[in-house]
Design an enzyme around this catalytic site. Structure first.
Site, PDB file in Angstrom:
ATOM      1  N   ASP A 282       0.825  -1.216   0.000  1.00  0.00           N
ATOM      2  CA  ASP A 282       0.000   0.000   0.000  1.00  0.00           C
ATOM      3  C   ASP A 282       0.857   1.263   0.000  1.00  0.00           C
ATOM      4  OD1 ASP A 282       1.007  -0.210   2.587  1.00  0.00           O
ATOM      5  OD2 ASP A 282      -0.913  -0.652   3.509  1.00  0.00           O
TER       6      ASP A 282
ATOM      7  N   ASN B 247      -7.001  -2.221  14.620  1.00  0.00           N
ATOM      8  CA  ASN B 247      -8.400  -2.463  14.243  1.00  0.00           C
ATOM      9  C   ASN B 247      -8.547  -3.691  13.346  1.00  0.00           C
ATOM     10  OD1 ASN B 247      -7.362  -1.618  11.805  1.00  0.00           O
ATOM     11  ND2 ASN B 247      -8.709   0.145  11.555  1.00  0.00           N
TER      12      ASN B 247
ATOM     13  N   HIS C 234      -6.907  -4.272  10.494  1.00  0.00           N
ATOM     14  CA  HIS C 234      -6.686  -4.098   9.050  1.00  0.00           C
ATOM     15  C   HIS C 234      -5.430  -4.829   8.602  1.00  0.00           C
ATOM     16  CE1 HIS C 234      -4.203  -0.056   9.312  1.00  0.00           C
ATOM     17  NE2 HIS C 234      -3.465  -1.086   9.592  1.00  0.00           N
TER      18      HIS C 234
ATOM     19  N   GLU D 122      -9.542  -1.645   5.601  1.00  0.00           N
ATOM     20  CA  GLU D 122     -10.071  -1.233   6.895  1.00  0.00           C
ATOM     21  C   GLU D 122     -11.378  -1.979   7.208  1.00  0.00           C
ATOM     22  OE1 GLU D 122      -8.087   0.413   8.598  1.00  0.00           O
ATOM     23  OE2 GLU D 122      -7.604   2.414   7.894  1.00  0.00           O
TER      24      GLU D 122
END
Ligand code: PGA
Length: 243
Positions: A67, A136, A138, A143
């Site tokens: 990414d 979280n 991800h 996400e």
């Protein structure tokens, strides 16, 4: 899922480098899927050490990164291209032409995502994909959401990710609020997956991952669909796993 629990971050980094080295030795012109963030830094240091010692040769290796922030210039010290250059590529004998990171300066992000998928497809299968995991849950910048994307896409970053990554930005520096990221399918197509997690802040995400169930609330849980995943973590990251 193979789970390797280590005493220290240093041990995690060495074990992770062992996994990469084994792939490089089995296939010298392998395709490495690489990740940024604080977690893999020790692994990159260990790979550099082994390259300096003549144990590893990066000259035939190809790489693809997960990414990149969007928008961001590749020269910006906060970009993931810059991170990869400074943490690995400038320190080993890799040919930079063989390294791919999504272009955060592309004018048309959708076209860049399509081109990135095509670039990965042209390389053939990724031999081993390294992942960190967000607090979280991800992976890459996939996400938590009600639905997940299969392919490389432009995504808004969640509050949780913006908070977690704010530590890398000094005051006055503008933090991008979006990113280009491989999708869940892009990641899951890799032959092997190596996921690294250290620290108590990752304990909830690791517990969900190791529950064996799938939920879009924790994108990493989709790794349970893959049959060759290795999790390397420390005791703190494992502290919420029911044994
Ligand atoms: P970190 O990030 O390695 O900086 O904790 C991991 C991630 O967000 O994937």
């Amino acid at each position: 899922m193979r789970v390797i629990v280590c005493e220290t971050y240093e041990e995690m980094s060495v074990r992770a480098a062992d996994e990469i080295a084994a792939v490089m030795q089995a296939r010298p012109d392998c395709v490495l899927g690489l990740a940024t963030g604080s977690t893999p830094v020790g692994m990159y240091d260990e790979l550099v050490r082994r390259c300096d010692a003549g144990e590893l040769d990066f000259s035939p290796v190809r790489t693809v990164n997960l990414d990149e922030y969007y928008p961001i210039s590749p020269d910006n010290a906060q970009s993931y291209r810059y991170f990869m250059n400074t943490n690995l590529f400038d320190r080993v004998n890799i040919d930079k032409k063989n390294t791919a990171v999504p272009d955060g300066s592309a004018e048309d992000p959708e076209a860049e995502c399509l081109a990135y998928e095509q670039k990965i497809a042209a390389l053939g299968q990724v031999d081993i994909q390294v992942l960190g995991i967000g607090q979280n849950g991800h992976i890459g910048f996939n996400e938590p959401d009600s639905a997940l994307h299969p392919l490389t896409h432009l995504t808004a970053l969640t509050e949780s990710t913006l908070r977690a990554n704010a530590r890398f930005f000094s005051q006055g520096e503008v933090m991008p609020t979006a990113a280009l990221t491989m999708g869940m399918g892009t990641i899951l197509r890799a032959k092997k997956i190596l996921i690294l997690a250290n620290g108590a802040s990752k304990a909830d995400a690791v517990a969900t991952l190791l529950s064996g169930m799938l939920t879009t609330a924790c994108p990493a849980s989709f790794l349970n669909l893959h049959d060759d995943v290795t999790l390397i973590c420390d005791g703190a990251a494992m502290s919420k796993v029911n044994v």
